[in-house]
Motif scaffolding. Structure first.
Motif, PDB file in Angstrom:
ATOM      1  N   ILE A 187      -6.502  10.754  14.956  1.00 39.75           N
ATOM      2  CA  ILE A 187      -5.649  11.233  13.867  1.00 39.75           C
ATOM      3  C   ILE A 187      -4.553  10.232  13.546  1.00 39.75           C
ATOM      4  N   VAL A 188      -4.052   9.556  14.562  1.00 45.53           N
ATOM      5  CA  VAL A 188      -2.974   8.591  14.320  1.00 45.53           C
ATOM      6  C   VAL A 188      -3.513   7.243  13.863  1.00 45.53           C
ATOM      7  N   VAL A 189      -4.510   6.752  14.566  1.00 50.01           N
ATOM      8  CA  VAL A 189      -4.929   5.371  14.326  1.00 50.01           C
ATOM      9  C   VAL A 189      -5.732   5.203  13.048  1.00 50.01           C
ATOM     10  N   MET A 190      -6.588   6.159  12.704  1.00 50.98           N
ATOM     11  CA  MET A 190      -7.435   5.969  11.520  1.00 50.98           C
ATOM     12  C   MET A 190      -6.616   5.807  10.232  1.00 50.98           C
ATOM     13  N   PRO A 191      -5.663   6.682   9.974  1.00 50.61           N
ATOM     14  CA  PRO A 191      -4.850   6.464   8.765  1.00 50.61           C
ATOM     15  C   PRO A 191      -4.075   5.163   8.821  1.00 50.61           C
ATOM     16  N   LEU A 192      -3.657   4.781  10.021  1.00 46.29           N
ATOM     17  CA  LEU A 192      -2.924   3.529  10.183  1.00 46.29           C
ATOM     18  C   LEU A 192      -3.806   2.348   9.776  1.00 46.29           C
ATOM     19  N   MET A 193      -5.055   2.379  10.214  1.00 44.70           N
ATOM     20  CA  MET A 193      -5.980   1.305   9.849  1.00 44.70           C
ATOM     21  C   MET A 193      -6.195   1.295   8.336  1.00 44.70           C
ATOM     22  N   PHE A 194      -6.274   2.490   7.740  1.00 39.81           N
ATOM     23  CA  PHE A 194      -6.453   2.579   6.296  1.00 39.81           C
ATOM     24  C   PHE A 194      -5.296   1.890   5.582  1.00 39.81           C
ATOM     25  N   LEU A 195      -4.094   2.193   6.053  1.00 43.01           N
ATOM     26  CA  LEU A 195      -2.905   1.596   5.429  1.00 43.01           C
ATOM     27  C   LEU A 195      -2.917   0.082   5.568  1.00 43.01           C
ATOM     28  N   VAL A 196      -3.246  -0.383   6.754  1.00 41.52           N
ATOM     29  CA  VAL A 196      -3.281  -1.825   6.980  1.00 41.52           C
ATOM     30  C   VAL A 196      -4.263  -2.486   6.019  1.00 41.52           C
ATOM     31  N   GLY A 197      -5.461  -1.906   5.933  1.00 39.12           N
ATOM     32  CA  GLY A 197      -6.475  -2.487   5.061  1.00 39.12           C
ATOM     33  C   GLY A 197      -6.046  -2.460   3.611  1.00 39.12           C
ATOM     34  N   TYR A 198      -5.489  -1.336   3.196  1.00 39.63           N
ATOM     35  CA  TYR A 198      -5.064  -1.181   1.792  1.00 39.63           C
ATOM     36  C   TYR A 198      -3.978  -2.189   1.464  1.00 39.63           C
ATOM     37  N   ALA A 199      -2.991  -2.270   2.355  1.00 36.40           N
ATOM     38  CA  ALA A 199      -1.874  -3.197   2.121  1.00 36.40           C
ATOM     39  C   ALA A 199      -2.369  -4.632   2.074  1.00 36.40           C
ATOM     40  N   LEU A 200      -3.267  -4.960   2.989  1.00 39.59           N
ATOM     41  CA  LEU A 200      -3.780  -6.315   3.035  1.00 39.59           C
ATOM     42  C   LEU A 200      -4.453  -6.684   1.729  1.00 39.59           C
ATOM     43  N   GLU A 201      -5.300  -5.785   1.242  1.00 40.96           N
ATOM     44  CA  GLU A 201      -6.020  -6.083   0.013  1.00 40.96           C
ATOM     45  C   GLU A 201      -5.047  -6.264  -1.146  1.00 40.96           C
ATOM     46  N   LYS A 202      -4.107  -5.321  -1.254  1.00 44.74           N
ATOM     47  CA  LYS A 202      -3.181  -5.357  -2.382  1.00 44.74           C
ATOM     48  C   LYS A 202      -2.287  -6.579  -2.345  1.00 44.74           C
ATOM     49  N   LEU A 203      -1.798  -6.937  -1.149  1.00 41.54           N
ATOM     50  CA  LEU A 203      -0.811  -8.007  -1.063  1.00 41.54           C
ATOM     51  C   LEU A 203      -1.418  -9.380  -0.976  1.00 41.54           C
ATOM     52  N   MET A 204      -2.595  -9.472  -0.345  1.00 40.17           N
ATOM     53  CA  MET A 204      -3.098 -10.811  -0.088  1.00 40.17           C
ATOM     54  C   MET A 204      -4.366 -11.153  -0.844  1.00 40.17           C
ATOM     55  N   VAL A 205      -5.241 -10.192  -1.029  1.00 43.11           N
ATOM     56  CA  VAL A 205      -6.500 -10.536  -1.671  1.00 43.11           C
ATOM     57  C   VAL A 205      -6.391 -10.441  -3.183  1.00 43.11           C
ATOM     58  N   ILE A 230     -11.293   1.379   3.621  1.00 46.61           N
ATOM     59  CA  ILE A 230     -12.326   2.156   4.307  1.00 46.61           C
ATOM     60  C   ILE A 230     -13.068   1.297   5.319  1.00 46.61           C
ATOM     61  N   SER A 231     -13.372   0.060   4.945  1.00 51.70           N
ATOM     62  CA  SER A 231     -14.106  -0.789   5.883  1.00 51.70           C
ATOM     63  C   SER A 231     -13.242  -1.094   7.103  1.00 51.70           C
ATOM     64  N   THR A 232     -11.922  -1.214   6.860  1.00 51.16           N
ATOM     65  CA  THR A 232     -11.022  -1.450   7.994  1.00 51.16           C
ATOM     66  C   THR A 232     -11.030  -0.257   8.939  1.00 51.16           C
ATOM     67  N   VAL A 233     -11.029   0.936   8.359  1.00 52.69           N
ATOM     68  CA  VAL A 233     -11.078   2.136   9.195  1.00 52.69           C
ATOM     69  C   VAL A 233     -12.358   2.157  10.020  1.00 52.69           C
ATOM     70  N   MET A 234     -13.473   1.833   9.363  1.00 49.36           N
ATOM     71  CA  MET A 234     -14.748   1.898  10.074  1.00 49.36           C
ATOM     72  C   MET A 234     -14.793   0.911  11.230  1.00 49.36           C
ATOM     73  N   VAL A 235     -14.328  -0.295  10.963  1.00 48.53           N
ATOM     74  CA  VAL A 235     -14.407  -1.288  12.028  1.00 48.53           C
ATOM     75  C   VAL A 235     -13.410  -0.977  13.147  1.00 48.53           C
ATOM     76  N   GLY A 236     -12.260  -0.391  12.765  1.00 48.86           N
ATOM     77  CA  GLY A 236     -11.293   0.005  13.784  1.00 48.86           C
ATOM     78  C   GLY A 236     -11.848   1.119  14.656  1.00 48.86           C
ATOM     79  N   PHE A 237     -12.527   2.053  14.011  1.00 49.61           N
ATOM     80  CA  PHE A 237     -13.170   3.149  14.732  1.00 49.61           C
ATOM     81  C   PHE A 237     -14.172   2.581  15.731  1.00 49.61           C
ATOM     82  N   GLY A 238     -14.966   1.612  15.247  1.00 47.05           N
ATOM     83  CA  GLY A 238     -15.916   0.961  16.143  1.00 47.05           C
ATOM     84  C   GLY A 238     -15.211   0.328  17.322  1.00 47.05           C
ATOM     85  N   GLY A 239     -14.050  -0.268  17.037  1.00 45.34           N
ATOM     86  CA  GLY A 239     -13.284  -0.909  18.096  1.00 45.34           C
ATOM     87  C   GLY A 239     -12.851   0.079  19.154  1.00 45.34           C
ATOM     88  N   ILE A 240     -12.382   1.241  18.696  1.00 48.03           N
ATOM     89  CA  ILE A 240     -11.958   2.247  19.663  1.00 48.03           C
ATOM     90  C   ILE A 240     -13.140   2.690  20.519  1.00 48.03           C
TER      91      ILE A 240
END
Lengths: 321, 300, 234
Positions: free
Chosen positions: B78-96, B208-218
């Protein structure tokens, strides 16, 4: 950029380099740094030619460097080949590897070339460390420790004779830089500009993308292999750690700082980054963190690096027409 | 009847098979994420492997760094998945996204994400130290069927990965956002014309892809250690799986993931782990020469 | 209803539209003619928010829309129907239509619009479950128009609907556009064929080299020597 301008920039850069030993010739530590600048300048330039100039997105440069280094080292240690000869052989070997890797790559677009070449990079490490490597004489996890220095007519170019070694390095580096400069400015250069702009059109004119790209692979791998071998004989020690992403990214920073595709920016980029990296040494483990962050910032903010910045200033000042 | 030795061999092979399926399922999760991002946004994320580790590290920080173990893995997710989503979203918006406007942007994105990969890898090393961390398994214990021993962990990993993929697949085909994602992948111009907010979809897909790969990591960090420097290897593996299956094909990615998971397990068993990377590389080269679009790729 | 004033558009260095001013009243069918590559598509795309770097004033129902995000323009009720159709190839006809109703405005009216669209284009009903990539040229064109209608737009920018169609289909598509107009939609149409246009247009513009070279109603257009030369000569 015109040949004249390129030659002037290269001349000035190497000229300044040539004069530095007069100031710091007895500070061994600084001389070492300068020699590294010269060596990395060649690698960065080769990579720039591949990526920025020929538009081939290859991530294999470091791998070729290491291949050349190990090849020459092994030849010298295991088979007692004299260094000058082993360096040349290593260069040819690496060129061959370059062609071998290039052949499948060149039918592919962007990410696939990067994938294959990065894969070569990643596959090289376990190969060198593992049984295959040991069988060939790579020294496994330990690496090569006793690579003999270059020996010309009995004179040994090692860190004992740092100033003459520096000048030898300067010569080798300059030679490579000039070869690259002439390639860029020759018919090859025009062909590549055409291919980059519009591959289909250029090919309809009879310019064979495949042939040129393969030649670039061969040439850059050759030069990188040679300088890698040279590095081995200067440094005396080689390890698979050179394949860590650390070095890889520093090279990338050199190209980005210099300006991707704006030769001879990568030479200046290399000089600046090696110097900067040494200055950052006190940061210890944080150095790599900073390097990574630098790459990100540079890609976003300075798309054309130092060269781009200066070119823009020059073209702003010059009258248009 | 079979000799003692043959039976033992069969049991060993079954063990390897299970291990292969278990890792294969995580690879599948990662491949789907990667093929999704590439198919939709055409951006290539070199730091993908480091996001895999990020999932593991976030979980570790929560459970051991902060010491919050209440609720076990449910809390973690519950904590980590949304966090990964935010990281991925921010990364795309700010850097890509800013890079998209430039010429050659795909190459620039690769370079940027490579820098990011280095940044994260070294950051992990500095913050967490070179010694590897691991997460406690969700389920301990083993299941015994005759003389075969299955660990609950492997089964759970398999189930959860497949579950994750199925949830994802359902979302893709049955929700509005899923349809929009497919639309952007198939025709970005058409998507813009009908009023799909392309940029937001890009960012969401990346997230979403960040969430999936993070989930895999866990999931995999419970079985294997989290190695701060493994980001590059993990990314290459995910890439090989995706390329073998065909960039942009989810089904291809699934088949490829299991084939490679099994291949890796068997090569590792027969020759030793260090050869499995070489085997992967050979497979990749063979794919690129014989059938560059992968198993089911659409010939990109 | 729609007003474009002094629109200038650049693609890189090249100046594609020069001070273009156009207006379309509610319920009209306005046709824009002109040689290929002279900017007609660019004008339509600029109106529908598909072009970066469009400088000038574009107002719709009194509201300034230049610079607004495409999705918001679609939600306001303007839609672009591309000459390239730009369908989603690996999705069915029905899915394409549903995606046409992505905006909030469209979603509220999805059911009615779907029924209407099936009524206008019976051939699409049979082909509902087929992939868009398997459609013939004429069917794809119909699907593109239908998808545009699903957006619940009141203002349709249609780009060369008859391009590549056989004469019988051309007639069909124009009469469908006429029907759409009679049911209350305003249409700005880009085309090349003058004879059919005569039946359809209320007013005509001609664009040459990124500038408006003629503006007038249907009769003025038909009696203009210059126009007849350019277009009937093709």
């Amino acid at each position: 950029m015109r040949l004249k301008h390129m030659a002037i920039i290269i001349g000035v850069a190497y000229g300044i380099m040539a004069l530095l030993p007069l100031l710091v010739g007895d500070i061994r530590f600084l001389m070492n740094i300068l020699i590294m600048c010269l060596i990395w300048a060649v690698v960065a330039s080769c990579w720039d030619v591949m990526m920025g100039f020929a538009g081939i997105f290859s991530f294999g440069q470091v791998a070729f460097f290491v291949m050349g280094a190990y090849c020459s080292g092994i030849l010298a240690i295991e088979h007692h080949v004299t260094p000058v000869l082993s360096i040349l052989i290593a260069g040819l070997f690496t060129a061959g590897m370059g062609v071998l890797v290039g052949l499948p790559c060149l039918r592919l677009a962007g990410p696939y070339v990067a994938l294959v070449t990065f894969g070569v990079h990643m596959a090289l490490q376990p190969t060198l460390r593992g049984e295959i490597g040991i069988a060939l004489g790579s020294g496994g996890s330990v690496g090569l420790l006793t690579i003999p220095p270059i020996n010309i007519f009995g004179y040994s170019f090692s860190s004992a004779n740092i100033v003459p070694t520096f000048y030898l390095t300067l010569l080798v580096s300059l030679a490579c830089a000039l070869v690259i400069m002439f390639v860029i400015k020759s018919y090859w250069g025009v062909a590549f500009l055409a291919l980059k702009d519009s591959q289909d059109f250029a090919m309809s004119l009879g310019i064979s993308a495949f042939k040129y790209k393969l030649m670039v692979f061969a040439l850059t791998s050759f030069l990188t292999g040679i300088i890698g071998a040279y590095y081995g004989h200067f440094y005396g020690v080689l390890s698979f750690r050179m394949l860590d992403l650390d070095l890889f990214s520093i090279l990338m920073v050199m190209m980005l700082v210099g300006g991707l595709g704006h030769y001879p920016g990568s030479i200046i980029g290399a000089f600046l980054v090696v110097a900067g990296s040494e200055l950052m040494a006190p940061l210890g483990a944080y150095r790599a963190v900073t390097m990574g962050a630098l790459v990100v910032i540079l890609v976003l903010a300075l798309p054309n690096g130092v060269m781009g910045f200066f070119l823009k200033r020059a073209s702003d000042r010059a009258p248009s027409g | 009847m079979f000799s003692e030795d043959t039976i033992l061999l069969l049991y060993e092979i079954t063990d390897v098979l299970i291990a292969g399926l278990s890792t294969g399922s995580v690879y599948a999760l990662m491949a789907v994420g990667m093929t999704l991002v590439y198919g939709v946004t055409k951006a290539f994320n070199f730091a993908y492997g480091d996001f895999f580790n990020m999932g593991g590290y976030f979980a570790w920080i929560l459970m051991f760094g902060i010491g919050f173990q209440f609720g076990g893995y449910v809390t973690v997710l519950i904590v980590v998945m949304p966090l990964m989503f935010l990281v991925g979203y921010a990364l795309e918006k700010l850097m890509v996204a800013p890079l998209r406007k430039r010429a050659d942007w795909e190459n620039k994105v690769m370079m940027l994400t490579l820098g990011l990969a280095l940044f994260l890898t070294s950051l992990y090393t500095v913050v967490f130290g070179v010694r590897m961390k691991s997460l406690p398994p969700i389920l301990e214990g083993t299941l015994e069927v005759g003389q075969l021993v299955f660990s609950y962990q492997d089964i759970l990993i398999f189930v959860m990965s497949i579950g994750g993929i199925m949830v994802f697949g359902w979302m893709l085909n049955n929700t509005r956002i899923g349809m929009a994602v497919k639309a952007v992948a198939q025709n970005p111009i058409g998507a813009k014309i009908v009023g799909i907010p392309k940029e937001r979809i890009f960012a969401s897909t990346f997230a979403i892809s960040t969430v999936m790969v993070g989930f895999g990591g866990i999931l995999l960090s419970q079985k294997w250690f989290i190695n701060p420097m493994s980001g590059g290897t993990i990314m290459v593996k995910a890439w090989v799986v995706t390329a073998f299956g065909g960039m942009g094909s989810i089904r291809g990615g699934l088949y490829a993931a299991f084939i490679i998971g099994l291949l890796e397990a068997f090569v590792g068993w027969l020759f030793g782990m260090s050869y499995s990377i070489i085997a992967l590389f050979i497979l990749l080269l063979a794919t690129l020469v014989i059938r560059p679009q992968g198993l089911m790729g659409k010939g990109d | 209803m729609l007003n474009v004033s002094n629109l200038n558009v650049f693609y890189g260095e090249s100046h594609v539209l020069h001070d273009v001013s156009v207006s379309v009243g509610q319920g009209e069918v306005v046709v824009m003619l002109g040689p290929n590559g002279h900017g007609k598509s660019t004008l339509l795309k600029s109106i529908c928010g598909l072009v970066d770097n469009a400088k000038g004033v574009i107002t719709y129902k009194g509201k300034e829309i230049n610079g607004i995000a495409t999705e918001n323009i679609v939600n306001l009720g303007l839609i672009y129907i591309a000459e390239n159709r730009e369908l989603f190839p690996h999705m069915t006809v029905l899915e394409n239509l549903k995606l046409g109703a992505y905006s909030k405005n469209a979603r509220d009216h999805e059911k009615e619009n779907l029924a209407w669209v099936f009524d206008l284009f019976p051939r699409l009903v049979e082909r509902q479950k087929q992939f868009a990539s398997t459609m013939s040229g004429g069917e794809a064109r119909m699907l593109a128009v239908a998808r545009g209608l699903m957006s619940n737009a009141d203002f349709l920018c249609i780009d060369e609907p008859s391009l590549g169609l056989q004469p019988s289909l051309r007639h069909e598509i124009f009469s469908t556009i006429r029907q759409i107009n009679e049911q209350g939609k305003t249409v700005l149409l880009v085309e090349q064929n003058i004879p059919q246009i005569a039946e359809l247009a209320d007013r005509v513009y001609v664009m040459e080299e990124g500038r408006i070279s003629f503006e007038g109603d249907k009769d003025e257009a038909l009696s203009n020597e210059h126009l007849r030369e350019i277009f009937l000569g093709m």
